[in-house]
Design a protein around this motif. Structure first.
Motif, PDB file in Angstrom:
ATOM      1  N   ALA A  21       0.937  -1.533  -0.293  1.00 48.00           N
ATOM      2  CA  ALA A  21       0.205  -0.237  -0.374  1.00 48.00           C
ATOM      3  C   ALA A  21       0.830   0.993   0.186  1.00 48.00           C
ATOM      4  CB  ALA A  21      -0.800   0.433   1.105  1.00 48.00           C
ATOM      5  N   LEU A  22       1.971   1.779   0.649  1.00 44.45           N
ATOM      6  CA  LEU A  22       2.695   1.944   0.560  1.00 44.45           C
ATOM      7  C   LEU A  22       3.087   2.837  -0.593  1.00 44.45           C
ATOM      8  CD1 LEU A  22       5.269   0.940   3.923  1.00 44.45           C
ATOM      9  CD2 LEU A  22       3.664   3.344   3.698  1.00 44.45           C
ATOM     10  N   ALA A  23       3.394   2.131  -1.467  1.00 41.21           N
ATOM     11  CA  ALA A  23       3.880   2.749  -2.901  1.00 41.21           C
ATOM     12  C   ALA A  23       2.646   3.414  -3.120  1.00 41.21           C
ATOM     13  CB  ALA A  23       3.767   1.507  -3.581  1.00 41.21           C
ATOM     14  N   GLU A  24       1.473   4.029  -2.895  1.00 43.67           N
ATOM     15  CA  GLU A  24       0.418   4.111  -3.700  1.00 43.67           C
ATOM     16  C   GLU A  24       0.919   5.778  -2.408  1.00 43.67           C
ATOM     17  OE1 GLU A  24      -0.358   3.281  -6.520  1.00 43.67           O
ATOM     18  OE2 GLU A  24       0.162   1.168  -6.234  1.00 43.67           O
ATOM     19  N   LEU A  25       1.502   5.918  -1.345  1.00 43.54           N
ATOM     20  CA  LEU A  25       0.319   7.282  -0.562  1.00 43.54           C
ATOM     21  C   LEU A  25       1.347   8.243  -1.364  1.00 43.54           C
ATOM     22  CD1 LEU A  25       1.387   5.778   2.714  1.00 43.54           C
ATOM     23  CD2 LEU A  25      -0.845   6.453   1.335  1.00 43.54           C
ATOM     24  N   GLY A 237     -10.980   7.634  16.364  1.00 41.74           N
ATOM     25  CA  GLY A 237     -10.303   6.986  14.265  1.00 41.74           C
ATOM     26  C   GLY A 237     -10.115   8.679  13.868  1.00 41.74           C
ATOM     27  N   LEU A 238      -8.901   8.305  12.937  1.00 42.03           N
ATOM     28  CA  LEU A 238      -8.888   9.537  11.411  1.00 42.03           C
ATOM     29  C   LEU A 238      -9.851   9.133  10.873  1.00 42.03           C
ATOM     30  CD1 LEU A 238      -4.883   8.334  11.409  1.00 42.03           C
ATOM     31  CD2 LEU A 238      -6.517   9.883  12.847  1.00 42.03           C
ATOM     32  N   GLY A 239     -10.508  10.498  10.404  1.00 41.69           N
ATOM     33  CA  GLY A 239     -11.080  10.405   9.595  1.00 41.69           C
ATOM     34  C   GLY A 239     -11.105  10.330   8.096  1.00 41.69           C
ATOM     35  N   LEU A 240     -10.975   9.588   6.662  1.00 41.27           N
ATOM     36  CA  LEU A 240     -10.494   9.432   5.656  1.00 41.27           C
ATOM     37  C   LEU A 240     -11.277   9.536   4.326  1.00 41.27           C
ATOM     38  CD1 LEU A 240      -8.649   6.683   6.786  1.00 41.27           C
ATOM     39  CD2 LEU A 240      -7.261   9.009   6.436  1.00 41.27           C
ATOM     40  N   THR A 245      -8.398   4.192   0.361  1.00 40.48           N
ATOM     41  CA  THR A 245      -7.920   2.528   1.101  1.00 40.48           C
ATOM     42  C   THR A 245      -6.315   2.121   0.858  1.00 40.48           C
ATOM     43  OG1 THR A 245      -7.849   1.764  -1.448  1.00 40.48           O
ATOM     44  CG2 THR A 245     -10.660   1.412  -0.081  1.00 40.48           C
ATOM     45  N   GLU A 246      -5.967   1.893   0.514  1.00 39.96           N
ATOM     46  CA  GLU A 246      -4.642   2.838   0.659  1.00 39.96           C
ATOM     47  C   GLU A 246      -3.951   3.241   1.378  1.00 39.96           C
ATOM     48  OE1 GLU A 246      -5.667   2.805  -2.470  1.00 39.96           O
ATOM     49  OE2 GLU A 246      -4.911   1.996  -4.046  1.00 39.96           O
ATOM     50  N   LEU A 247      -4.212   4.836   1.535  1.00 39.52           N
ATOM     51  CA  LEU A 247      -3.823   5.605   3.173  1.00 39.52           C
ATOM     52  C   LEU A 247      -4.184   5.254   4.229  1.00 39.52           C
ATOM     53  CD1 LEU A 247      -3.049   8.212   4.569  1.00 39.52           C
ATOM     54  CD2 LEU A 247      -4.768   8.649   3.855  1.00 39.52           C
TER      55      LEU A 247
END
Length: 282
Positions: A21-25, A237-240, A245-247
């Motif tokens: 997932a980090l590759a998409e951040l 929680g953190l709101g997104l 989804t990757e984040l």
């Protein structure tokens, strides 16, 4: 006001787990806080922000190896602003609720202290039931307890922060018998409570516990129980945005690692005086 955290270290176990997932951040994340919810976040006189959430997100951003910029924003407009792309993450002691999940996603919880009430000493509201205890909204005895409270709050003015879960709670349970007055900031409710323009405030336990310890608020006191579960959700929680989804995967991994390493416990004890690590991460 902006704070910038520059990453210094790459991931530990959580980073490895989230590697795909980090590759998409993005290289930089913009994070919104209201700086009005001590000890979650506190605005300092010099314009900077400190608190549990600030320390925690700094660790998480270091683990994800991304630059995080923290900006102050009004709580009531955060969800529309998030979905409009004005920032990437909400970090404002926001309760994870089913209603909010209809429009945004949340990270794993990183805290949860419940909600409670405050009134002035001598107001008569110190006799609200279960002053020293917790009250789960899922408990079968809760409706009867809330009915007793509603009778005691008849004709009163209840101060709440706009767009908060406390506002929904007060309107649902006491709105038929009391005036529920909404404010943009919690400190505005406190001032009106002290001035006698509000009879009782409903707010996060952490805010009220902090407020009643301030010398200028010596006439305030905790009343009623600490409400939890049900419409108060699963914790903070953190709101997104739903599509990020990757984040979410990366932040979940970073927060989970922070809890596993004992950092979440240490930071919560520093700011709250007790461990607010959710049971799901212990």
């Amino acid at each position: 006001m902006r704070l910038t955290f520059v990453p210094r270290t790459l991931a530990l176990a959580a980073l490895l787990a989230a590697a795909p997932a980090l590759a998409e951040l993005p290289a930089t994340l913009r994070i919104a806080t209201d700086a009005e919810s001590p000890p979650y976040s506190i605005a300092k006189p010099d314009g900077s922000v400190e608190g549990y959430e600030i320390d925690l997100i700094k660790v998480a951003c270091e683990k994800m190896a991304v630059e995080c910029i923290v900006e102050v924003s009004d709580f009531s407009g955060m969800i529309p602003a998030l979905n409009a792309g004005k920032f990437d993450v909400i970090m404002a002691s926001m309760s994870i609720t089913d209603k909010r999940r209809e429009v945004i996603e949340f990270s794993v919880p990183y805290g949860g202290t419940g909600n409670t009430m405050a009134a002035l000493k001598g107001s008569g509201l110190e006799d609200l039931p279960t002053t020293d205890g917790k009250l789960s909204l899922l408990d079968p005895q809760t409706p009867a307890m809330l009915a007793t409270m509603a009778e005691m709050l008849k004709g009163k003015v209840i101060g709440v922060e706009a767009a908060s879960v406390s506002a929904d709670f007060a309107k649902t349970n006491f709105g038929a018998v009391a005036e529920v007055r909404e404010y943009q900031k919690s400190d505005e409710i406190t001032l009106d409570l002290l001035a006698g323009r509000v009879d009782v405030m409903v707010n996060g336990r952490s805010y009220i516990f902090n407020a009643i310890q301030q010398p200028q608020n010596a006439e305030m006191m905790l009343v009623g129980p600490v409400f939890d579960e049900g419409m108060f959700g699963l914790g903070t929680g953190l709101g997104l945005r739903k599509q990020d989804t990757e984040l979410k995967a990366a932040l979940d991994a970073a927060l989970t690692a922070t809890a596993a390493e004992g950092i979440m416990k240490a930071l919560s004890e520093k700011w709250f005086g007790f461990d607010v690590t959710p049971a799901s991460l212990r």
